[in-house]
Design a protein around this motif. Structure first.
Motif, short mmCIF file in Angstrom:
data_model
loop_
_atom_site.label_atom_id
_atom_site.label_comp_id
_atom_site.label_asym_id
_atom_site.label_seq_id
_atom_site.Cartn_x
_atom_site.Cartn_y
_atom_site.Cartn_z
N SER A 112 0.82 -1.20 0.00
CA SER A 112 0.00 0.00 0.00
C SER A 112 0.86 1.26 0.00
O SER A 112 0.61 2.21 -0.74
CB SER A 112 -0.93 0.02 1.21
N SER A 136 -6.31 -0.49 3.86
CA SER A 136 -6.96 0.31 2.81
C SER A 136 -6.02 1.40 2.31
O SER A 136 -5.47 2.13 3.13
CB SER A 136 -8.13 1.05 3.46
N GLY A 147 -5.19 1.66 -7.09
CA GLY A 147 -5.83 0.38 -7.40
C GLY A 147 -5.11 -0.44 -8.45
O GLY A 147 -4.06 -0.06 -8.97
N ILE A 148 -5.71 -1.57 -8.75
CA ILE A 148 -5.15 -2.53 -9.71
C ILE A 148 -6.21 -2.75 -10.77
O ILE A 148 -7.39 -2.87 -10.45
CB ILE A 148 -4.89 -3.90 -9.00
N LEU A 166 -5.94 -8.41 -11.54
CA LEU A 166 -6.25 -9.01 -10.23
C LEU A 166 -5.98 -10.51 -10.13
O LEU A 166 -5.42 -10.95 -9.13
CB LEU A 166 -7.71 -8.72 -9.83
N ILE A 216 -8.35 -9.56 -1.81
CA ILE A 216 -7.98 -8.22 -2.27
C ILE A 216 -9.11 -7.68 -3.12
O ILE A 216 -9.54 -8.33 -4.08
CB ILE A 216 -6.69 -8.27 -3.13
N SER A 218 -10.22 -4.28 -5.32
CA SER A 218 -9.57 -3.09 -5.83
C SER A 218 -10.54 -2.21 -6.60
O SER A 218 -11.47 -2.70 -7.22
CB SER A 218 -8.42 -3.51 -6.75
N GLU A 234 -10.00 0.38 -9.47
CA GLU A 234 -9.00 0.99 -10.35
C GLU A 234 -9.25 2.50 -10.41
O GLU A 234 -10.39 2.94 -10.54
CB GLU A 234 -9.08 0.38 -11.75
N THR A 279 -6.95 0.27 -3.16
CA THR A 279 -7.10 -1.16 -2.91
C THR A 279 -7.41 -1.42 -1.44
O THR A 279 -6.87 -0.76 -0.57
CB THR A 279 -5.79 -1.89 -3.29
N ASP A 280 -8.28 -2.39 -1.20
CA ASP A 280 -8.53 -2.87 0.16
C ASP A 280 -8.12 -4.33 0.25
O ASP A 280 -8.55 -5.14 -0.56
CB ASP A 280 -10.04 -2.81 0.50
#
Length: 369
Positions: free
Chosen positions: A247, A281, A286-287, A292, A344, A346, A348, A352-353
């Motif tokens: 993160s 978080s 994000g991804i 993913l 995970i 995410s 985008e 991301t969490d």
């Protein structure tokens, strides 16, 4: 120099022995059992524990050694993988040549030997990573993406088994500690505060981030610091450290050249009846959804690999911000080892969490591959 076949370094009878032991059934242990058994580390219990490991460890190690011989795509013949296989065979031989454990002198000698086995296997993960890299080098990239399922499944089993072997050895060795930390039974802290472990792990991750980028986003932790449950702090530290490190890196890289205020990474610790959940978080961008599925594979890292073909694995011990793509899959195995999981989620363009679920019942058996 051509790599030696196992049959050249190890006797035929020993290789047969490996196959014989590899067919025996493994015995799983639960966190609760380890806790109850280890709470009275008297001579009788230490003896029983050593006798159990004397039988159990060769079975687990033999299974891995056999698998290491039979990997697809020629992975078994890569120099790094042969090195790992030899460590496993050496350890198998050490265990099998050790006589029956009848008294405390035997037990002490046995404990010293398994301690040495644990050290011998310290570099298994980076060395296997190197083997996979050696394999990827010569492969068509299309195959690498689609076809390496078998190798993933093998690595999942292999590393899960390694976590178990190290836990059993570490637990037995630690029971000899004459001055255990308060409310600790071997590796298990019966009153572990997840908030406190998360705080330590975040500080470690932030200091690495500062070393690499010159600064680090803040980490805010929400949860009751007085809440405790039985768990292995070293496992939790490793998982939270990895998640927070990812993160921090995402946030740092996203806001590096921006005049906006860098948003903090947030950690929330929630205690439910069955699970303790820790959410990490970030607003690191994000991804992409297409990426993913890849984050739990062993062949994918967005960062360059810090292990170079030519450097000796044993030398560099410093942790970098971005690993060889092993952080998340191994984190998930640690979570699953005691009946938890890692997910995970995410967004985008935002962040991301990561949800780390830890089972607080302590009853789940080790998932034995």
């Amino acid at each position: 120099m051509a790599a030696k076949k196992a049959s050249e370094t190890f006797s035929k009878s020993m290789i047969e022995d490996v196959h014989k032991w590899g067919c025996l059934k493994q015995t799983g242990v639960s966190l609760r059992y380890m806790m109850e058994f280890g709470s009275k580390p008297n001579e009788r219990n230490l003896l029983i524990s050593a006798q159990f490991l004397h039988k159990e460890l060769p079975i687990r190690i033999a299974r891995r050694a056999i698998e290491l011989q039979n990997l697809p795509y020629g992975l078994s013949h890569k120099p790094a993988v042969l090195k790992v296989r030899d460590w496993y065979l050496d350890s198998f031989r050490d265990l099998r040549t050790f006589p029956d454990i009848k008294n405390m002198n035997d037990e002490k000698a046995f404990t010293d030997m398994i301690k040495a086995i644990k050290v011998r296997h310290n570099n298994v993960v980076p060395t296997m990573a190197l083997g996979v890299q050696q394999l990827k080098k010569g492969m068509d990239p299309k195959i690498v993406d689609e076809d390496l399922d078998e190798i993933h499944q093998f690595l999942d089993r292999f590393y899960m088994s390694r976590i178990g072997i190290r836990m059993l050895i570490g637990q037995h060795v630690e029971l000899h500690n004459p001055h255990p930390a308060p409310h600790c039974v071997g590796y298990i802290d019966t009153k572990m505060s997840p908030v406190e472990v998360a705080r330590n792990a975040s500080e470690d991750a932030r200091s690495i981030c500062c070393r690499e980028y010159g600064s680090a986003p803040d980490v805010h932790i929400y949860g009751d610091p007085d809440f405790t449950f039985p768990y292995v702090p070293a496992h939790l530290h490793l998982m939270v450290f990895e998640l927070v490190k990812n993160s921090l890196r995402a946030v740092q890289e996203r806001f590096m050249d921006s005049d906006k205020v860098t948003p903090p990474v947030r950690i929330i610790v929630a205690d439910g009846l069955e699970d303790v959940t820790i959410k990490v978080s970030d607003e690191g961008g994000g991804i992409a959804r297409s990426g993913l599925p890849k984050i739990f594979t062993y062949l994918y890292s967005t960062a360059r690999n810090p292990l170079d073909e030519n450097e000796d694995v044993g030398v560099s011990d410093n942790v970098t911000m971005a690993g060889y793509g092993y952080g998340l899959p191994i984190c998930r195995l640690y979570a699953r080892y005691f009946g938890g999981d890692l997910q995970i989620i995410s967004m985008e363009g935002y962040g991301t969490d990561a949800y780390l679920h830890l089972s607080r019942l302590g009853d789940s058996q080790e998932p034995l591959p």
